[in-house]
Design a protein around this motif. Structure first.
Motif, PDB file in Angstrom:
ATOM      1  N   LEU A 174       0.821  -1.064  -0.247  1.00 15.19           N
ATOM      2  CA  LEU A 174      -0.017   0.106  -0.092  1.00 15.19           C
ATOM      3  C   LEU A 174       0.918   1.515   0.011  1.00 15.19           C
ATOM      4  N   ALA A 175       0.370   2.085  -0.518  1.00 19.35           N
ATOM      5  CA  ALA A 175       1.013   3.661  -0.531  1.00 19.35           C
ATOM      6  C   ALA A 175      -0.223   4.607  -0.329  1.00 19.35           C
ATOM      7  N   ALA A 176       0.226   5.729   0.189  1.00 13.76           N
ATOM      8  CA  ALA A 176      -0.772   6.849   0.460  1.00 13.76           C
ATOM      9  C   ALA A 176      -0.158   7.949  -0.169  1.00 13.76           C
ATOM     10  N   SER A 177      -0.956   9.052  -0.942  1.00 15.44           N
ATOM     11  CA  SER A 177      -0.413  10.255  -1.387  1.00 15.44           C
ATOM     12  C   SER A 177      -1.389  11.137  -1.077  1.00 15.44           C
ATOM     13  N   THR A 178      -0.851  12.354  -1.059  1.00 16.44           N
ATOM     14  CA  THR A 178      -1.642  13.717  -0.851  1.00 16.44           C
ATOM     15  C   THR A 178      -1.202  14.810  -1.734  1.00 16.44           C
ATOM     16  N   LEU A 179      -2.131  15.414  -2.172  1.00 18.97           N
ATOM     17  CA  LEU A 179      -1.737  16.478  -3.158  1.00 18.97           C
ATOM     18  C   LEU A 179      -2.706  17.604  -3.174  1.00 18.97           C
ATOM     19  N   ALA A 180      -2.536  18.859  -3.382  1.00 17.41           N
ATOM     20  CA  ALA A 180      -3.280  19.804  -3.453  1.00 17.41           C
ATOM     21  C   ALA A 180      -3.332  20.370  -4.985  1.00 17.41           C
ATOM     22  N   PHE A 181      -4.525  20.789  -5.300  1.00 16.00           N
ATOM     23  CA  PHE A 181      -4.546  21.267  -6.778  1.00 16.00           C
ATOM     24  C   PHE A 181      -5.740  22.523  -6.716  1.00 16.00           C
ATOM     25  N   ILE A 236     -18.755  29.636 -14.287  1.00 22.21           N
ATOM     26  CA  ILE A 236     -17.561  29.040 -13.961  1.00 22.21           C
ATOM     27  C   ILE A 236     -17.009  29.046 -12.359  1.00 22.21           C
ATOM     28  N   THR A 237     -16.476  28.172 -12.096  1.00 22.52           N
ATOM     29  CA  THR A 237     -16.038  27.667 -10.718  1.00 22.52           C
ATOM     30  C   THR A 237     -14.745  27.712 -10.525  1.00 22.52           C
ATOM     31  N   ASP A 238     -14.116  28.312  -9.521  1.00 26.03           N
ATOM     32  CA  ASP A 238     -12.677  28.116  -9.162  1.00 26.03           C
ATOM     33  C   ASP A 238     -12.676  27.332  -7.905  1.00 26.03           C
ATOM     34  N   LEU A 239     -11.907  26.530  -7.755  1.00 26.13           N
ATOM     35  CA  LEU A 239     -11.665  25.738  -6.559  1.00 26.13           C
ATOM     36  C   LEU A 239     -10.448  25.316  -6.137  1.00 26.13           C
ATOM     37  N   ARG A 240     -10.292  25.100  -4.814  1.00 25.57           N
ATOM     38  CA  ARG A 240      -8.727  24.299  -4.070  1.00 25.57           C
ATOM     39  C   ARG A 240      -9.322  22.990  -3.685  1.00 25.57           C
ATOM     40  N   THR A 241      -8.524  21.836  -3.983  1.00 31.55           N
ATOM     41  CA  THR A 241      -9.117  20.731  -3.624  1.00 31.55           C
ATOM     42  C   THR A 241      -7.879  19.978  -2.803  1.00 31.55           C
ATOM     43  N   THR A 242      -8.127  19.350  -1.837  1.00 33.08           N
ATOM     44  CA  THR A 242      -6.982  18.537  -1.217  1.00 33.08           C
ATOM     45  C   THR A 242      -7.610  17.012  -1.635  1.00 33.08           C
ATOM     46  N   THR A 243      -6.374  16.169  -2.253  1.00 32.29           N
ATOM     47  CA  THR A 243      -6.922  14.984  -2.348  1.00 32.29           C
ATOM     48  C   THR A 243      -5.907  13.796  -1.790  1.00 32.29           C
ATOM     49  N   GLU A 299     -10.031   6.974  -2.054  1.00 27.50           N
ATOM     50  CA  GLU A 299      -9.998   8.314  -2.513  1.00 27.50           C
ATOM     51  C   GLU A 299     -10.962   9.269  -1.794  1.00 27.50           C
ATOM     52  N   HIS A 300     -10.154  10.265  -1.417  1.00 29.51           N
ATOM     53  CA  HIS A 300     -10.913  11.446  -0.683  1.00 29.51           C
ATOM     54  C   HIS A 300     -10.563  12.684  -1.014  1.00 29.51           C
ATOM     55  N   ASN A 301     -11.308  13.479  -1.566  1.00 31.16           N
ATOM     56  CA  ASN A 301     -11.184  14.915  -2.169  1.00 31.16           C
ATOM     57  C   ASN A 301     -11.948  15.935  -1.131  1.00 31.16           C
ATOM     58  N   SER A 302     -11.334  16.702  -0.641  1.00 29.42           N
ATOM     59  CA  SER A 302     -12.101  18.091   0.208  1.00 29.42           C
ATOM     60  C   SER A 302     -11.865  19.228  -0.846  1.00 29.42           C
ATOM     61  N   SER A 303     -13.111  19.886  -1.116  1.00 23.02           N
ATOM     62  CA  SER A 303     -12.783  20.990  -2.100  1.00 23.02           C
ATOM     63  C   SER A 303     -13.431  22.331  -1.411  1.00 23.02           C
ATOM     64  N   LYS A 304     -12.730  23.520  -1.717  1.00 21.07           N
ATOM     65  CA  LYS A 304     -13.299  24.800  -1.259  1.00 21.07           C
ATOM     66  C   LYS A 304     -13.422  25.432  -2.377  1.00 21.07           C
TER      67      LYS A 304
END
Length: 149
Positions: free
Chosen positions: A88-95, A105-112, A128-133
């Motif tokens: 197993l591996a875990a990765s996090t990334l924000a985009f 048009i929607t602008d958002l920031r997501t942590t995945t 997968e878990h994504n949290s968006s603002k």
């Protein structure tokens, strides 16, 4: 390897005006474990906030919306950060992303956060878990440039 996969996964969600209809399986076959019965995939940007128990079910959540989109632009804001241990591996990334629909048009920031399982086919997403603002309109002006190949 997992860091590269996570970065490329972000840009699988890119859309350009005039693209062929969005096909989740075709786009993400190398990323998700379509064979596993132990998948849990969640994104709070889904208005119904469903948890998909298979990659196919997750695709069914996103295909209608992505087929309506005029465009989707992404830029990695932080990461990926990866921990690997055995199978197993875990990765996090924000985009950040700019989603252009025909009427908005929607602008958002997501942590995945993704959990990858090592399979005979390579690393595949099983969690997968994504949290968006949602950001103020125009917050990403000049930021989301096309970077996919």
């Amino acid at each position: 390897m997992v860091a590269d996969l996570h970065s490329r996964w972000v840009f699988g969600w890119e859309r350009d005006e005039g693209d062929a209809p969005f096909d989740f399986r075709r786009t993400f076959d190398e990323f998700y474990d379509f064979d596993s019965q132990d998948v849990r995939l969640y994104d709070d940007f889904d208005p119904e906030q469903r948890v998909a128990m298979t990659a196919v079910a997750y695709g069914a959540i996103w295909e209608p919306a992505f087929r309506e989109m005029v465009s989707a632009r992404h830029a990695v804001d932080d990461g990926p950060h990866v921990v690997v241990g055995g199978e197993l591996a875990a990765s996090t990334l924000a985009f950040v992303a700019r989603i252009t629909m025909p009427d908005a048009i929607t602008d958002l920031r997501t942590t995945t956060s993704l959990v990858w399982h090592r399979t005979p086919k390579g690393w595949r997403i099983v969690r997968e878990h994504n949290s968006s603002k949602v950001l103020p309109t125009g917050a990403l002006d000049g930021m989301c440039v096309r970077t996919r190949t």
